[in-house]
Design an enzyme around this catalytic site. Sequence first.
Site, PDB file in Angstrom:
ATOM      1  N   GLU A 176      47.633  42.058  49.116  1.00  0.00           N
ATOM      2  CA  GLU A 176      48.349  41.997  50.388  1.00  0.00           C
ATOM      3  C   GLU A 176      49.504  42.996  50.484  1.00  0.00           C
ATOM      4  OE1 GLU A 176      49.422  38.011  51.485  1.00  0.00           O
ATOM      5  OE2 GLU A 176      47.379  37.278  51.348  1.00  0.00           O
ATOM      6  N   GLU A 371      41.236  34.925  48.925  1.00  0.00           N
ATOM      7  CA  GLU A 371      42.118  33.754  49.078  1.00  0.00           C
ATOM      8  C   GLU A 371      41.759  33.029  50.359  1.00  0.00           C
ATOM      9  OE1 GLU A 371      46.407  34.298  48.971  1.00  0.00           O
ATOM     10  OE2 GLU A 371      46.214  35.660  47.266  1.00  0.00           O
TER      11      GLU A 371
END
Length: 467
Positions: A176, A371
């Site tokens: 991220e 995720e």
Amino acid sequence: MTALDAFTPKVTELRFPSGFRWGTATAAYQIEGAASEDGRTPSIWDTFSRTPGKVHHGDTGDIAADHYHRMPEDVALMRRLGVTDYRFSVAWPRVQPTGRGPAVQKGLDFYRRLVDELLKAGIRPVATLYHWDLPQELENTGGWPQRETAQRFAEYATIMAEALGDRVATWTTLNEPWCAAFLGYGNGVHAPGRTSNLGSLRAAHHLNLAHGWAAQALRAALPDTAEVSLTLNLHALRPLTPSAEDLDAVRRIDAVANRIFLDPVFRGRLPDDLIRDTAGITDWSFVQGGDLTATSTPIDSLGINYYAPTVVAAGETESPSPWAGAEHHVRFLPAPGPRTAMDWPVDAGGLYELLTRLRDELPHIPLLVTENGAAYHDYADPSGHVHDPERIAYLHSHLTAVHQAIQDGVDVRGYFLWSLLDNFEWAYGYSKRFGIVHVDFATQRRTLKDSAAWYEQTIARNAVKKR
Ligand code: FCB
């Protein structure tokens, strides 16, 4: 029911392709603890969590889930669940404390033991090199807005490749980078807590560069075996209305949240509209010749982290903002629907939208959902059980969306549930529980929640029930 229905076998299960990778995911700072053991030095998150007012309750990752000392027990839990893969991250300041120079053997040994333990349990190691814990020393010399940090990252990637070599199935360079750049340097809600639009754009570019150089370093050190990947939290964007203004708001956020990574990594360029939208902040002259060739070094798969969709409309957002160049044109609205303990809406449609978008735009890159999961207010009841039916419903609906995407031609190779353990949830400290295993932080006792048993059955069947 028609006469024909009576003879049609009823499909009761949604089965995943054989070889589908079933995993759980964690990150070093969120679970390891042992913050000053065996030569580890502070990361930006150690500093940030000690800064008054930055993290809920003043919580830190000093002890976290004590995974550093309980690693074999945690791997045994995963073996019991039957996961095929485990996505963990390496704490850069544990293996290269100053972010420069030689590695610390004790730090490397921890990850060697972890990989050994996983392989013994028949679980494929999926290692992320950067899940936000930059050595503080590198922040002191400028952090991600500085180009040199990307060079240091490539050296660290070589150290890890040489230490763990081809025993790691998948190497993910970054987790991220949007959060690292825009929450870390834009609105400052994450470490290191800086607030500068220019800083966040420079950080985004240097993270892309770090990714590209690390991908090259991994390939050089591991020519035949390494699967090299990157994990993005792409935003599933929805306009509030189909008006031209709201659609333009979507375009702006898509540029500064999604295409700022997708274009350099997969197309070797920066989006023209991003350059236009940010003209008041920078001319992007920090992008040097050859950078966008490096950022687009071919990779083998793309990881997607998804939790909830984002609804945008024309307007103005709060300051400081993580949306450099878009903040005066865009506002955000709560999406409808039930909420998790993070106050995030439960909406699996956003995951389906992202996956099918990637099928259309990048048809040749295999995808991993690296995720997905939910926080709820879990507690152990007097008999010691943790009932979490909302989490099971969340996981069920999102796995159904993944299954539908696969049916519709998306090349999704695996799913990693966030998270194995309750852990340090960044600025929320220990107030949010994402684990399928409950952790009593006072005793470090682990208790499998009902969702863990549900996940175990899902993996064993390679399917979810059709509802
Ligand atoms: C993601 C992070 C992960 C975790 C989840 C809830 O943005 O990658 O570490 O905190 O959110």
